[in-house]
Design a protein around this motif. Structure first.
Motif, PDB file in Angstrom:
ATOM      1  N   ASN A 122       0.830  -1.207   0.000  1.00 51.84           N
ATOM      2  CA  ASN A 122       0.000   0.000   0.000  1.00 51.84           C
ATOM      3  C   ASN A 122       0.866   1.259   0.000  1.00 51.84           C
ATOM      4  O   ASN A 122       0.515   2.273  -0.619  1.00 51.84           O
ATOM      5  CB  ASN A 122      -0.934  -0.006   1.207  1.00 51.84           C
ATOM      6  CG  ASN A 122      -2.044  -1.034   1.079  1.00 51.84           C
ATOM      7  OD1 ASN A 122      -2.437  -1.402  -0.026  1.00 51.84           O
ATOM      8  ND2 ASN A 122      -2.541  -1.517   2.212  1.00 51.84           N
ATOM      9  N   GLU A 123       2.004   1.183   0.681  1.00 53.06           N
ATOM     10  CA  GLU A 123       2.900   2.344   0.736  1.00 53.06           C
ATOM     11  C   GLU A 123       3.497   2.634  -0.640  1.00 53.06           C
ATOM     12  O   GLU A 123       3.559   3.796  -1.071  1.00 53.06           O
ATOM     13  CB  GLU A 123       4.019   2.092   1.755  1.00 53.06           C
ATOM     14  CG  GLU A 123       4.959   3.285   1.925  1.00 53.06           C
ATOM     15  CD  GLU A 123       6.035   3.047   2.971  1.00 53.06           C
ATOM     16  OE1 GLU A 123       6.957   3.885   3.071  1.00 53.06           O
ATOM     17  OE2 GLU A 123       5.955   2.014   3.683  1.00 53.06           O
ATOM     18  N   TYR A 125       2.248   1.824  -3.528  1.00 54.66           N
ATOM     19  CA  TYR A 125       1.123   2.267  -4.358  1.00 54.66           C
ATOM     20  C   TYR A 125       0.814   3.747  -4.115  1.00 54.66           C
ATOM     21  O   TYR A 125       0.686   4.549  -5.053  1.00 54.66           O
ATOM     22  CB  TYR A 125      -0.075   1.378  -4.020  1.00 54.66           C
ATOM     23  CG  TYR A 125      -1.407   1.768  -4.575  1.00 54.66           C
ATOM     24  CD1 TYR A 125      -1.612   1.937  -5.938  1.00 54.66           C
ATOM     25  CD2 TYR A 125      -2.503   1.933  -3.720  1.00 54.66           C
ATOM     26  CE1 TYR A 125      -2.875   2.256  -6.441  1.00 54.66           C
ATOM     27  CE2 TYR A 125      -3.757   2.246  -4.200  1.00 54.66           C
ATOM     28  CZ  TYR A 125      -3.943   2.418  -5.566  1.00 54.66           C
ATOM     29  OH  TYR A 125      -5.180   2.734  -6.049  1.00 54.66           O
ATOM     30  N   SER A 126       0.735   4.134  -2.854  1.00 55.86           N
ATOM     31  CA  SER A 126       0.421   5.517  -2.505  1.00 55.86           C
ATOM     32  C   SER A 126       1.540   6.461  -2.928  1.00 55.86           C
ATOM     33  O   SER A 126       1.283   7.562  -3.438  1.00 55.86           O
ATOM     34  CB  SER A 126       0.181   5.642  -0.997  1.00 55.86           C
ATOM     35  OG  SER A 126      -0.926   4.878  -0.587  1.00 55.86           O
ATOM     36  N   ARG A 127       2.789   6.046  -2.732  1.00 53.14           N
ATOM     37  CA  ARG A 127       3.923   6.894  -3.097  1.00 53.14           C
ATOM     38  C   ARG A 127       3.961   7.164  -4.595  1.00 53.14           C
ATOM     39  O   ARG A 127       4.198   8.292  -5.030  1.00 53.14           O
ATOM     40  CB  ARG A 127       5.237   6.224  -2.670  1.00 53.14           C
ATOM     41  CG  ARG A 127       5.584   6.337  -1.202  1.00 53.14           C
ATOM     42  CD  ARG A 127       6.970   5.746  -1.002  1.00 53.14           C
ATOM     43  NE  ARG A 127       7.344   5.619   0.394  1.00 53.14           N
ATOM     44  CZ  ARG A 127       8.475   5.049   0.802  1.00 53.14           C
ATOM     45  NH1 ARG A 127       9.315   4.535  -0.088  1.00 53.14           N
ATOM     46  NH2 ARG A 127       8.767   4.982   2.087  1.00 53.14           N
ATOM     47  N   LYS A 129       1.511   7.100  -6.762  1.00 61.56           N
ATOM     48  CA  LYS A 129       0.418   7.987  -7.153  1.00 61.56           C
ATOM     49  C   LYS A 129       0.734   9.430  -6.734  1.00 61.56           C
ATOM     50  O   LYS A 129       0.411  10.375  -7.470  1.00 61.56           O
ATOM     51  CB  LYS A 129      -0.902   7.531  -6.529  1.00 61.56           C
ATOM     52  CG  LYS A 129      -1.426   6.222  -7.100  1.00 61.56           C
ATOM     53  CD  LYS A 129      -2.923   6.090  -6.923  1.00 61.56           C
ATOM     54  CE  LYS A 129      -3.318   6.073  -5.460  1.00 61.56           C
ATOM     55  NZ  LYS A 129      -4.790   5.926  -5.309  1.00 61.56           N
ATOM     56  N   GLU A 130       1.356   9.589  -5.582  1.00 62.84           N
ATOM     57  CA  GLU A 130       1.720  10.929  -5.120  1.00 62.84           C
ATOM     58  C   GLU A 130       2.739  11.576  -6.064  1.00 62.84           C
ATOM     59  O   GLU A 130       2.617  12.753  -6.413  1.00 62.84           O
ATOM     60  CB  GLU A 130       2.297  10.844  -3.706  1.00 62.84           C
ATOM     61  CG  GLU A 130       2.649  12.192  -3.103  1.00 62.84           C
ATOM     62  CD  GLU A 130       3.191  12.064  -1.686  1.00 62.84           C
ATOM     63  OE1 GLU A 130       3.623  13.087  -1.141  1.00 62.84           O
ATOM     64  OE2 GLU A 130       3.187  10.937  -1.141  1.00 62.84           O
ATOM     65  N   THR A 145      -5.089   3.540 -10.038  1.00 60.41           N
ATOM     66  CA  THR A 145      -6.232   3.312  -9.146  1.00 60.41           C
ATOM     67  C   THR A 145      -7.216   2.325  -9.758  1.00 60.41           C
ATOM     68  O   THR A 145      -7.734   1.432  -9.074  1.00 60.41           O
ATOM     69  CB  THR A 145      -6.940   4.643  -8.857  1.00 60.41           C
ATOM     70  OG1 THR A 145      -6.019   5.556  -8.253  1.00 60.41           O
ATOM     71  CG2 THR A 145      -8.126   4.432  -7.919  1.00 60.41           C
TER      72      THR A 145
END
Length: 305
Positions: A122-123, A125-127, A129-130, A145
């Protein structure tokens, strides 16, 4: 002896494509040139836009008679479908593998799959996208997403039309159509994240257009740009946990982060959801396999690593 007209046409099509890696494109092109020579000799085919199921089935039967491995034959089928996607206004549509077998009497043997988890944490994935948002590349963030929360392949996400998005918002079901791998249509439950993306994109997408592809752009160009973005930035987001998860115990190598790895996370989440609802693992695998465009529950073992 010079090249046949079909071989010359294949050269031209592959000259302008940038999708996938150099090695993959070279393999696709080599397979398609073999196919072109075969069709020129056996069927006197002059225009590759006229390729159809009859040509493909004969080519596969010839490959089987030569003793090629099932995996090699399926790779060649993928190459031909890639070529067909490149064609401008092909005369015929190609059937999926199941229909080819039923209608032309060929047998495609099951092939062993490579084991190993390719999912993102999840980390990670989030990074990623950021980073994409910070750099103004919302295509990457939104398609990531859709891959992670709806199990879409990168090409399936990139090719979404306004009409498909409107239907999904209205019904709660997203319909994957001709942009799917092997042309297999399927239905996928729309995720809350996916619905939010569709609603936001519809505001700036004219009727008849696609959400991620502007006028004059080609789908494979947009897909290639997004894949290259992930390749360029993935070392910035890798975590120790993710690297260990993606470790190949056979040779000690670690699988790289790719768009396809996001589908692994989707499958793993969906399997847990269906099992928690009371389905057996095999029942859950059949449900989820259809959502990601497969027909066999045992394919889900690959996504589970």
């Amino acid at each position: 002896m010079g090249k046949s007209p079909c071989e010359v046409q294949v050269d031209k099509f592959f000259k302008h494509t940038r999708a996938n890696s150099f090695a993959t494109r070279d393999r696709y092109k080599d397979d398609c040139q073999q196919f072109s020579r075969f069709c020129s000799e056996k069927f006197k085919l002059q225009n590759i836009r006229n390729m159809n199921d009859k040509h493909v089935a004969a080519f596969i039967k010839d490959a089987q008679q030569k003793g090629l491995a099932p995996k090699t034959i399926k790779n060649k089928l993928s190459s031909l479908r890639y070529l067909h996607d490149l064609l401008d206004k092909p005369r015929y549509q190609l059937s999926d593998n199941k229909q080819l077998q039923l209608q032309h009497g060929i047998k495609l043997a099951k092939t062993p799959q490579v084991n190993g988890d390719r999912s993102w944490t999840n980390e990670e994935y989030s990074r990623m996208k950021e980073i994409s948002r910070d750099l103004g590349n919302s295509n990457v963030a939104d398609c990531m997403t859709l891959a992670r929360t709806m199990g879409l392949r990168v090409t399936e996400a990139a090719a979404i039309s306004r009409a498909q998005a409107e239907y999904a918002i209205r019904t709660g079901v997203y319909q994957v159509k001709g942009e799917s791998k092997n042309g297999k249509h399927r239905q996928v439950p729309i995720s809350p994240e996916g619905k939010a993306i569709f609603e936001r994109r519809l505001v700036v997408t004219d009727r008849g257009n696609r959400l991620f592809i502007r006028t004059g752009e080609r789908t494979h160009q947009v897909v290639n740009q997004m894949q290259k973005f992930v390749e360029y930035h993935r070392d910035k987001v890798k975590t120790v946990e993710g690297t260990e998860t993606r470790l190949d115990k056979r040779d000690g190598s670690t699988r790289e982060l790719t768009f396809h790895g996001l589908r692994y996370g989707y499958v793993q989440d969906r399997m847990r959801e269906e099992v928690d609802r009371g389905f057996s693992r095999d029942q859950a695998a059949l449900i989820v396999s259809k959502e990601v465009g497969h027909e066999r529950g045992d394919v889900i073992k690959i996504y589970e690593g």
